[in-house]
Design a protein around this motif. Structure first.
Motif, PDB file in Angstrom:
ATOM      1  N   LEU A  42       1.127  92.583  24.204  1.00 40.59           N
ATOM      2  CA  LEU A  42       1.767  93.378  23.166  1.00 40.59           C
ATOM      3  C   LEU A  42       1.457  94.865  23.276  1.00 40.59           C
ATOM      4  O   LEU A  42       2.317  95.704  23.014  1.00 40.59           O
ATOM      5  CB  LEU A  42       1.360  92.847  21.789  1.00 40.59           C
ATOM      6  CG  LEU A  42       2.147  93.366  20.611  1.00 40.59           C
ATOM      7  CD1 LEU A  42       3.638  93.114  20.795  1.00 40.59           C
ATOM      8  CD2 LEU A  42       1.666  92.716  19.334  1.00 40.59           C
ATOM      9  N   GLU A  43       0.238  95.200  23.685  1.00 43.84           N
ATOM     10  CA  GLU A  43      -0.126  96.615  23.791  1.00 43.84           C
ATOM     11  C   GLU A  43       0.763  97.335  24.815  1.00 43.84           C
ATOM     12  O   GLU A  43       1.170  98.476  24.597  1.00 43.84           O
ATOM     13  CB  GLU A  43      -1.598  96.777  24.184  1.00 43.84           C
ATOM     14  CG  GLU A  43      -2.564  96.417  23.081  1.00 43.84           C
ATOM     15  CD  GLU A  43      -2.964  94.945  23.088  1.00 43.84           C
ATOM     16  OE1 GLU A  43      -2.302  94.130  23.781  1.00 43.84           O
ATOM     17  OE2 GLU A  43      -3.919  94.603  22.389  1.00 43.84           O
ATOM     18  N   LEU A  47       3.387 100.380  24.292  1.00 43.31           N
ATOM     19  CA  LEU A  47       3.311 101.593  25.094  1.00 43.31           C
ATOM     20  C   LEU A  47       4.690 101.999  25.610  1.00 43.31           C
ATOM     21  O   LEU A  47       5.048 103.178  25.608  1.00 43.31           O
ATOM     22  CB  LEU A  47       2.339 101.400  26.262  1.00 43.31           C
ATOM     23  CG  LEU A  47       2.040 102.620  27.117  1.00 43.31           C
ATOM     24  CD1 LEU A  47       1.486 103.769  26.278  1.00 43.31           C
ATOM     25  CD2 LEU A  47       1.072 102.245  28.221  1.00 43.31           C
ATOM     26  N   VAL A  48       5.491 101.019  26.008  1.00 40.31           N
ATOM     27  CA  VAL A  48       6.865 101.298  26.449  1.00 40.31           C
ATOM     28  C   VAL A  48       7.665 101.881  25.286  1.00 40.31           C
ATOM     29  O   VAL A  48       8.372 102.886  25.437  1.00 40.31           O
ATOM     30  CB  VAL A  48       7.538 100.023  27.005  1.00 40.31           C
ATOM     31  CG1 VAL A  48       9.028 100.252  27.232  1.00 40.31           C
ATOM     32  CG2 VAL A  48       6.861  99.576  28.277  1.00 40.31           C
ATOM     33  N   TRP A 115      -1.566 110.170  10.065  1.00 41.22           N
ATOM     34  CA  TRP A 115      -2.831 110.647  10.637  1.00 41.22           C
ATOM     35  C   TRP A 115      -4.022 110.242   9.769  1.00 41.22           C
ATOM     36  O   TRP A 115      -5.098 109.934  10.296  1.00 41.22           O
ATOM     37  CB  TRP A 115      -2.804 112.167  10.804  1.00 41.22           C
ATOM     38  CG  TRP A 115      -2.237 112.602  12.112  1.00 41.22           C
ATOM     39  CD1 TRP A 115      -0.932 112.809  12.411  1.00 41.22           C
ATOM     40  CD2 TRP A 115      -2.960 112.850  13.311  1.00 41.22           C
ATOM     41  NE1 TRP A 115      -0.789 113.184  13.727  1.00 41.22           N
ATOM     42  CE2 TRP A 115      -2.030 113.224  14.302  1.00 41.22           C
ATOM     43  CE3 TRP A 115      -4.308 112.807  13.644  1.00 41.22           C
ATOM     44  CZ2 TRP A 115      -2.407 113.548  15.598  1.00 41.22           C
ATOM     45  CZ3 TRP A 115      -4.679 113.129  14.944  1.00 41.22           C
ATOM     46  CH2 TRP A 115      -3.733 113.485  15.898  1.00 41.22           C
ATOM     47  N   ALA A 116      -3.840 110.283   8.456  1.00 42.11           N
ATOM     48  CA  ALA A 116      -4.951 109.956   7.543  1.00 42.11           C
ATOM     49  C   ALA A 116      -5.456 108.529   7.746  1.00 42.11           C
ATOM     50  O   ALA A 116      -6.651 108.262   7.598  1.00 42.11           O
ATOM     51  CB  ALA A 116      -4.522 110.165   6.095  1.00 42.11           C
ATOM     52  N   ILE A 117      -4.546 107.629   8.098  1.00 44.74           N
ATOM     53  CA  ILE A 117      -4.951 106.230   8.277  1.00 44.74           C
ATOM     54  C   ILE A 117      -4.974 105.831   9.753  1.00 44.74           C
ATOM     55  O   ILE A 117      -5.202 104.672  10.084  1.00 44.74           O
ATOM     56  CB  ILE A 117      -4.021 105.269   7.495  1.00 44.74           C
ATOM     57  CG1 ILE A 117      -2.581 105.355   8.008  1.00 44.74           C
ATOM     58  CG2 ILE A 117      -4.106 105.529   6.015  1.00 44.74           C
ATOM     59  CD1 ILE A 117      -1.645 104.311   7.418  1.00 44.74           C
ATOM     60  N   PHE A 118      -4.771 106.801  10.641  1.00 45.96           N
ATOM     61  CA  PHE A 118      -4.675 106.529  12.078  1.00 45.96           C
ATOM     62  C   PHE A 118      -3.774 105.331  12.331  1.00 45.96           C
ATOM     63  O   PHE A 118      -4.160 104.340  12.940  1.00 45.96           O
ATOM     64  CB  PHE A 118      -6.055 106.324  12.708  1.00 45.96           C
ATOM     65  CG  PHE A 118      -6.882 107.575  12.740  1.00 45.96           C
ATOM     66  CD1 PHE A 118      -6.484 108.647  13.520  1.00 45.96           C
ATOM     67  CD2 PHE A 118      -8.021 107.686  11.962  1.00 45.96           C
ATOM     68  CE1 PHE A 118      -7.239 109.810  13.540  1.00 45.96           C
ATOM     69  CE2 PHE A 118      -8.769 108.844  11.976  1.00 45.96           C
ATOM     70  CZ  PHE A 118      -8.379 109.909  12.770  1.00 45.96           C
ATOM     71  N   GLU A 119      -2.535 105.478  11.856  1.00 47.21           N
ATOM     72  CA  GLU A 119      -1.557 104.395  11.903  1.00 47.21           C
ATOM     73  C   GLU A 119      -1.341 103.883  13.320  1.00 47.21           C
ATOM     74  O   GLU A 119      -1.235 104.643  14.269  1.00 47.21           O
ATOM     75  CB  GLU A 119      -0.229 104.893  11.326  1.00 47.21           C
ATOM     76  CG  GLU A 119       0.818 103.825  11.204  1.00 47.21           C
ATOM     77  CD  GLU A 119       2.085 104.347  10.540  1.00 47.21           C
ATOM     78  OE1 GLU A 119       2.957 103.512  10.250  1.00 47.21           O
ATOM     79  OE2 GLU A 119       2.216 105.570  10.321  1.00 47.21           O
ATOM     80  N   GLY A 120      -1.273 102.579  13.415  1.00 45.20           N
ATOM     81  CA  GLY A 120      -1.029 101.928  14.697  1.00 45.20           C
ATOM     82  C   GLY A 120       0.229 101.086  14.626  1.00 45.20           C
ATOM     83  O   GLY A 120       1.054 101.231  13.726  1.00 45.20           O
ATOM     84  N   SER A 121       0.342 100.185  15.555  1.00 43.56           N
ATOM     85  CA  SER A 121       1.502  99.313  15.651  1.00 43.56           C
ATOM     86  C   SER A 121       1.649  98.441  14.411  1.00 43.56           C
ATOM     87  O   SER A 121       0.670  98.068  13.772  1.00 43.56           O
ATOM     88  CB  SER A 121       1.362  98.411  16.880  1.00 43.56           C
ATOM     89  OG  SER A 121       2.426  97.497  16.951  1.00 43.56           O
ATOM     90  N   GLY A 128      -2.651 100.996  19.013  1.00 47.31           N
ATOM     91  CA  GLY A 128      -2.849 102.047  18.012  1.00 47.31           C
ATOM     92  C   GLY A 128      -2.145 103.320  18.453  1.00 47.31           C
ATOM     93  O   GLY A 128      -1.525 103.381  19.516  1.00 47.31           O
ATOM     94  N   GLY A 129      -2.217 104.356  17.649  1.00 47.56           N
ATOM     95  CA  GLY A 129      -1.695 105.653  18.056  1.00 47.56           C
ATOM     96  C   GLY A 129      -0.266 105.936  17.655  1.00 47.56           C
ATOM     97  O   GLY A 129       0.327 106.887  18.163  1.00 47.56           O
ATOM     98  N   LEU A 130       0.286 105.155  16.740  1.00 48.06           N
ATOM     99  CA  LEU A 130       1.645 105.446  16.282  1.00 48.06           C
ATOM    100  C   LEU A 130       1.717 106.827  15.633  1.00 48.06           C
ATOM    101  O   LEU A 130       2.744 107.496  15.690  1.00 48.06           O
ATOM    102  CB  LEU A 130       2.122 104.365  15.306  1.00 48.06           C
ATOM    103  CG  LEU A 130       3.555 104.483  14.807  1.00 48.06           C
ATOM    104  CD1 LEU A 130       4.539 104.421  15.974  1.00 48.06           C
ATOM    105  CD2 LEU A 130       3.862 103.394  13.793  1.00 48.06           C
ATOM    106  N   PHE A 131       0.610 107.283  15.072  1.00 47.06           N
ATOM    107  CA  PHE A 131       0.574 108.608  14.452  1.00 47.06           C
ATOM    108  C   PHE A 131       0.874 109.707  15.471  1.00 47.06           C
ATOM    109  O   PHE A 131       1.445 110.741  15.120  1.00 47.06           O
ATOM    110  CB  PHE A 131      -0.776 108.850  13.753  1.00 47.06           C
ATOM    111  CG  PHE A 131      -1.975 108.765  14.657  1.00 47.06           C
ATOM    112  CD1 PHE A 131      -2.502 109.899  15.237  1.00 47.06           C
ATOM    113  CD2 PHE A 131      -2.572 107.540  14.908  1.00 47.06           C
ATOM    114  CE1 PHE A 131      -3.608 109.826  16.057  1.00 47.06           C
ATOM    115  CE2 PHE A 131      -3.683 107.452  15.725  1.00 47.06           C
ATOM    116  CZ  PHE A 131      -4.206 108.598  16.308  1.00 47.06           C
TER     117      PHE A 131
END
Length: 165
Positions: A42-43, A47-48, A115-121, A128-131
């Motif tokens: 899934l990661e 990424l794609v 950014w405040a919640i370091f939103e991910g998938s 992670g890193g959707l932010f």
């Protein structure tokens, strides 16, 4: 100011090329793992998706800088280069700056929250890193506004008062 914009646009193009390569390689790996090995990851799928999303958003200012953006050119062919520049400037004042300014204003709280919640998938076990991807919307708006202001002040490519052949 034009030099800074050129540097930012080169960095944006370089990032888009790197993301395209990453997306291509990752998609090949995902397909190989899924259909040859019978394993999902899934990661890598995230990424794609993240790479594609960033490329789409960052391509907008690149297209604008190269004058490859979509517009209705039915009447432009009959006008001189000077008249077309005046129409472009009016379009930036009436459409580009207000629309992208409003987008920037409306996207800011969503990106800040992300950014405040370091939103991910949204997927369990996703990347992670959707932010960071959401931040690309702010980057795009900032670059479009910068390019529009430069074109309003100096004309296309900083060549004020010179008609193209």
């Amino acid at each position: 100011m034009t030099r800074i914009a050129d540097l930012l646009m080169r960095a944006t193009l370089t990032l888009c090329i790197a993301l395209l390569g990453l997306m291509f390689a990752t998609q090949i790996i995902v397909v190989f793992m899924r259909y040859v090995m019978g394993v999902g990851f899934l990661e890598l799928q995230d990424l794609v998706t993240y790479s594609f999303s960033a490329i789409v958003v960052l391509a907008i200012p690149l297209a604008m800088q190269r004058d490859r953006h979509v517009r209705v050119d039915i009447f432009r062919a009959g006008y001189s280069a000077r008249t077309n520049r005046l129409i472009d400037r009016a379009g930036h004042l009436v459409f580009t700056l207000p629309v992208f300014g409003l987008m920037l204003y409306n996207a800011w709280p969503h990106v800040a929250r992300s950014w405040a919640i370091f939103e991910g998938s949204r997927e369990t076990g996703g990347l992670g890193g959707l932010f960071l991807v959401k931040t690309m919307v702010l980057v795009m708006c900032g670059l479009i506004i910068l390019l529009a202001v430069i074109e309003i002040v100096r004309g296309r490519n900083g060549k004020e008062g010179h008609d193209e052949p």
